[in-house]
Design a protein around this motif. Structure first.
Motif, PDB file in Angstrom:
ATOM      1  N   LEU A 103       1.427   2.945 -15.371  1.00  0.00           N
ATOM      2  CA  LEU A 103       0.377   3.549 -16.193  1.00  0.00           C
ATOM      3  C   LEU A 103       0.977   4.322 -17.372  1.00  0.00           C
ATOM      4  N   GLU A 104       2.045   5.080 -17.114  1.00  0.00           N
ATOM      5  CA  GLU A 104       2.711   5.813 -18.198  1.00  0.00           C
ATOM      6  C   GLU A 104       3.300   4.861 -19.226  1.00  0.00           C
ATOM      7  N   ARG A 105       3.903   3.767 -18.767  1.00  0.00           N
ATOM      8  CA  ARG A 105       4.491   2.783 -19.682  1.00  0.00           C
ATOM      9  C   ARG A 105       3.417   2.184 -20.585  1.00  0.00           C
ATOM     10  N   ARG A 106       2.290   1.866 -20.002  1.00  0.00           N
ATOM     11  CA  ARG A 106       1.205   1.279 -20.796  1.00  0.00           C
ATOM     12  C   ARG A 106       0.607   2.278 -21.779  1.00  0.00           C
ATOM     13  N   GLU A 107       0.549   3.544 -21.403  1.00  0.00           N
ATOM     14  CA  GLU A 107       0.002   4.561 -22.292  1.00  0.00           C
ATOM     15  C   GLU A 107       0.945   4.834 -23.461  1.00  0.00           C
ATOM     16  N   ARG A 108       2.254   4.683 -23.240  1.00  0.00           N
ATOM     17  CA  ARG A 108       3.240   4.916 -24.306  1.00  0.00           C
ATOM     18  C   ARG A 108       3.311   3.759 -25.278  1.00  0.00           C
TER      19      ARG A 108
END
Length: 79
Positions: free
Chosen positions: A37-42
């Protein structure tokens, strides 16, 4: 609500991550989900990443000169 992993391949991946991280399978799944989720948000779309560069290119005035072989030969002293 419990998560039931029915895929043996996914179960093996969860076990592998749990083993390497020294945590439970539940924690391994939580870690993987949080990281994804963090990777996709970045992730910044290409259009947004290129916008500053395209703005700089657009700011350069058009000289009206052709950028052909003769032009580059002249730049390199090959006239």
């Amino acid at each position: 609500m419990p998560l039931n992993i029915r895929s043996e391949a996914v179960n093996r991946l969860a076990e592998k991550l749990a083993s390497r991280a020294g945590v439970s399978k539940t924690e391994a799944v939580r870690i993987a989900l949080v990281n994804e989720l963090e990777r996709r948000e970045r992730r910044i779309p290409l259009e947004e990443r290129l916008r500053p560069l395209l703005g700089r290119i657009d700011a350069v005035p058009d000289t009206g000169l052709p950028a052909d072989k003769a032009f580059f030969d002249e730049l390199n002293g090959q006239t």
